[in-house]
Write a protein that holds these residues in place. Structure first.
Motif, PDB file in Angstrom:
ATOM      1  N   ARG A  77       3.062  87.608 -90.868  1.00  0.00           N
ATOM      2  CA  ARG A  77       2.228  88.767 -91.202  1.00  0.00           C
ATOM      3  C   ARG A  77       0.781  88.548 -90.748  1.00  0.00           C
ATOM      4  N   ALA A  78       0.253  87.344 -90.943  1.00  0.00           N
ATOM      5  CA  ALA A  78      -1.124  87.059 -90.533  1.00  0.00           C
ATOM      6  C   ALA A  78      -1.273  87.171 -89.015  1.00  0.00           C
ATOM      7  N   ALA A  79      -0.267  86.693 -88.267  1.00  0.00           N
ATOM      8  CA  ALA A  79      -0.320  86.796 -86.803  1.00  0.00           C
ATOM      9  C   ALA A  79      -0.272  88.250 -86.354  1.00  0.00           C
ATOM     10  N   GLU A  80       0.567  89.051 -86.994  1.00  0.00           N
ATOM     11  CA  GLU A  80       0.655  90.478 -86.649  1.00  0.00           C
ATOM     12  C   GLU A  80      -0.651  91.192 -86.951  1.00  0.00           C
ATOM     13  N   GLN A  81      -1.267  90.870 -88.084  1.00  0.00           N
ATOM     14  CA  GLN A  81      -2.527  91.513 -88.445  1.00  0.00           C
ATOM     15  C   GLN A  81      -3.632  91.152 -87.462  1.00  0.00           C
ATOM     16  N   LEU A  82      -3.693  89.894 -87.044  1.00  0.00           N
ATOM     17  CA  LEU A  82      -4.724  89.493 -86.093  1.00  0.00           C
ATOM     18  C   LEU A  82      -4.492  90.138 -84.734  1.00  0.00           C
ATOM     19  N   LYS A  83      -3.243  90.167 -84.293  1.00  0.00           N
ATOM     20  CA  LYS A  83      -2.935  90.738 -82.982  1.00  0.00           C
ATOM     21  C   LYS A  83      -3.191  92.247 -82.948  1.00  0.00           C
ATOM     22  N   ASN A  84      -3.000  92.934 -84.066  1.00  0.00           N
ATOM     23  CA  ASN A  84      -3.206  94.380 -84.128  1.00  0.00           C
ATOM     24  C   ASN A  84      -4.601  94.776 -84.605  1.00  0.00           C
ATOM     25  N   PRO A  86      -8.160  95.940 -84.376  1.00  0.00           N
ATOM     26  CA  PRO A  86      -8.816  96.675 -83.286  1.00  0.00           C
ATOM     27  C   PRO A  86      -9.920  95.880 -82.577  1.00  0.00           C
ATOM     28  N   ARG A  87     -10.573  94.968 -83.294  1.00  0.00           N
ATOM     29  CA  ARG A  87     -11.645  94.186 -82.677  1.00  0.00           C
ATOM     30  C   ARG A  87     -11.111  93.142 -81.698  1.00  0.00           C
ATOM     31  N   HIS A  88      -9.897  92.645 -81.933  1.00  0.00           N
ATOM     32  CA  HIS A  88      -9.363  91.552 -81.124  1.00  0.00           C
ATOM     33  C   HIS A  88      -8.170  91.944 -80.260  1.00  0.00           C
ATOM     34  N   LYS A  89      -7.685  93.163 -80.422  1.00  0.00           N
ATOM     35  CA  LYS A  89      -6.443  93.595 -79.776  1.00  0.00           C
ATOM     36  C   LYS A  89      -6.478  93.433 -78.255  1.00  0.00           C
ATOM     37  N   SER A  90      -7.542  93.866 -77.612  1.00  0.00           N
ATOM     38  CA  SER A  90      -7.595  93.793 -76.147  1.00  0.00           C
ATOM     39  C   SER A  90      -7.689  92.353 -75.657  1.00  0.00           C
ATOM     40  N   TYR A  91      -8.251  91.465 -76.459  1.00  0.00           N
ATOM     41  CA  TYR A  91      -8.375  90.062 -76.060  1.00  0.00           C
ATOM     42  C   TYR A  91      -7.046  89.320 -76.226  1.00  0.00           C
ATOM     43  N   LEU A  92      -6.261  89.711 -77.235  1.00  0.00           N
ATOM     44  CA  LEU A  92      -5.014  89.010 -77.545  1.00  0.00           C
ATOM     45  C   LEU A  92      -3.786  89.658 -76.920  1.00  0.00           C
ATOM     46  N   GLU A  93      -3.983  90.567 -75.975  1.00  0.00           N
ATOM     47  CA  GLU A  93      -2.862  91.246 -75.339  1.00  0.00           C
ATOM     48  C   GLU A  93      -1.891  90.277 -74.681  1.00  0.00           C
ATOM     49  N   GLN A  94      -2.404  89.251 -74.015  1.00  0.00           N
ATOM     50  CA  GLN A  94      -1.557  88.318 -73.276  1.00  0.00           C
ATOM     51  C   GLN A  94      -1.079  87.142 -74.119  1.00  0.00           C
ATOM     52  N   VAL A  95      -1.543  87.033 -75.347  1.00  0.00           N
ATOM     53  CA  VAL A  95      -1.119  85.947 -76.226  1.00  0.00           C
ATOM     54  C   VAL A  95       0.097  86.442 -77.009  1.00  0.00           C
ATOM     55  N   SER A  96       1.188  85.678 -76.959  1.00  0.00           N
ATOM     56  CA  SER A  96       2.407  86.116 -77.633  1.00  0.00           C
ATOM     57  C   SER A  96       2.271  85.995 -79.145  1.00  0.00           C
ATOM     58  N   LEU A  97       3.033  86.817 -79.833  1.00  0.00           N
ATOM     59  CA  LEU A  97       3.025  86.801 -81.292  1.00  0.00           C
ATOM     60  C   LEU A  97       3.553  85.468 -81.821  1.00  0.00           C
ATOM     61  N   LYS A  98       4.535  84.898 -81.120  1.00  0.00           N
ATOM     62  CA  LYS A  98       5.093  83.603 -81.523  1.00  0.00           C
ATOM     63  C   LYS A  98       4.037  82.504 -81.479  1.00  0.00           C
ATOM     64  N   GLN A  99       3.194  82.517 -80.431  1.00  0.00           N
ATOM     65  CA  GLN A  99       2.156  81.499 -80.310  1.00  0.00           C
ATOM     66  C   GLN A  99       1.136  81.643 -81.437  1.00  0.00           C
ATOM     67  N   LEU A 100       0.740  82.867 -81.745  1.00  0.00           N
ATOM     68  CA  LEU A 100      -0.190  83.080 -82.847  1.00  0.00           C
ATOM     69  C   LEU A 100       0.425  82.643 -84.174  1.00  0.00           C
ATOM     70  N   GLU A 101       1.704  82.947 -84.346  1.00  0.00           N
ATOM     71  CA  GLU A 101       2.393  82.548 -85.570  1.00  0.00           C
ATOM     72  C   GLU A 101       2.413  81.025 -85.708  1.00  0.00           C
ATOM     73  N   LYS A 102       2.656  80.330 -84.606  1.00  0.00           N
ATOM     74  CA  LYS A 102       2.679  78.869 -84.622  1.00  0.00           C
ATOM     75  C   LYS A 102       1.296  78.312 -84.978  1.00  0.00           C
ATOM     76  N   LEU A 103       0.231  78.925 -84.463  1.00  0.00           N
ATOM     77  CA  LEU A 103      -1.122  78.481 -84.802  1.00  0.00           C
ATOM     78  C   LEU A 103      -1.416  78.694 -86.284  1.00  0.00           C
ATOM     79  N   PHE A 104      -0.920  79.796 -86.847  1.00  0.00           N
ATOM     80  CA  PHE A 104      -1.102  80.021 -88.274  1.00  0.00           C
ATOM     81  C   PHE A 104      -0.299  79.014 -89.100  1.00  0.00           C
ATOM     82  N   VAL A 105       0.856  78.559 -88.589  1.00  0.00           N
ATOM     83  CA  VAL A 105       1.620  77.522 -89.283  1.00  0.00           C
ATOM     84  C   VAL A 105       0.819  76.223 -89.309  1.00  0.00           C
ATOM     85  N   PHE A 106       0.137  75.903 -88.198  1.00  0.00           N
ATOM     86  CA  PHE A 106      -0.722  74.717 -88.173  1.00  0.00           C
ATOM     87  C   PHE A 106      -1.855  74.848 -89.195  1.00  0.00           C
ATOM     88  N   LEU A 107      -2.436  76.024 -89.285  1.00  0.00           N
ATOM     89  CA  LEU A 107      -3.522  76.257 -90.233  1.00  0.00           C
ATOM     90  C   LEU A 107      -3.023  76.144 -91.671  1.00  0.00           C
TER      91      LEU A 107
END
Length: 193
Positions: A77-84, A86-107
């Motif tokens: 859920r945290a990865a989906e919220q960050l990816k969607n 509006p302030r970061h959406k255009s920057y994170l277009e090429q970053v996969s949701l799985k990669q963001l999810e994995k980074l949140f698991v590390f956090l």
């Protein structure tokens, strides 16, 4: 009179211009960002993105603070919220949701007091499938997770027509095992039926 007009430009003009569209709208619509690296900062919690803009070609760093995230938070859920966002959406277009999810698991692992090695082992366990595991005993959420892992593995190993090692009609001879050839159910005579 000079100070009044300068105050007008300093405070009122930016407020007045907010409602107007950008001067070069085609530049703002077509601006693309190419993600180079994505990482996590543990203290204070933030996602860090190294990117390039297509127009400038300069490497830049974007720090996206992570708020309201605890050791009990849902990483998906945290990865989906960050990816969607509006302030970061255009920057994170090429970053996969799985990669963001994995980074949140590390956090989350860091917030729980786990070392990096323990968190990596946890991720490895969650992203691999045990062939001896009985998938019939899993609940729907865990089963969907295992199926997505299998689909990902299938897509990664699949040979496509445009791959250099693609062969259209592959014929493979499998060795015959004597134990498999002689089964008790097919040795019964026809008279028994």
């Amino acid at each position: 009179m000079g100070t009044t007009s300068s105050l007008l430009f300093r405070f009122a003009l930016p407020v007045l211009l907010r409602g107007f569209p950008p001067v070069y709208p085609e530049l703002h619509e077509t601006m693309k960002y190419i993600a180079k690296k994505c990482g996590v900062r543990f203290q204070p919690p933030a996602m860090i993105l190294i990117y390039e803009s297509e127009t400038e070609g300069k490497s830049r760093k974007r720090i996206m603070p992570v708020r309201n995230f605890s050791k009990f938070s849902d990483c998906t859920r945290a990865a989906e919220q960050l990816k969607n966002n509006p302030r970061h959406k255009s920057y994170l277009e090429q970053v996969s949701l799985k990669q963001l999810e994995k980074l949140f698991v590390f956090l989350r692992g860091s917030l729980q007091g786990q070392s990096l090695a323990e968190t990596m082992e946890q991720i490895r366990r969650e992203t691999t499938i045990n062939p001896e595991e009985d998938l019939n005993k899993l609940d729907d959420k865990e089963l969907a997770k295992r199926k997505s892992i299998m689909d990902e593995l299938f897509e990664k190993n699949q040979k496509r027509k445009d791959d250099p090692n693609f062969v259209y009609d592959v014929e493979v001879e499998f060795p015959q095992d004597e134990q498999l050839l002689s089964c008790s159910w097919d040795t019964a005579s026809v008279d028994e039926f």
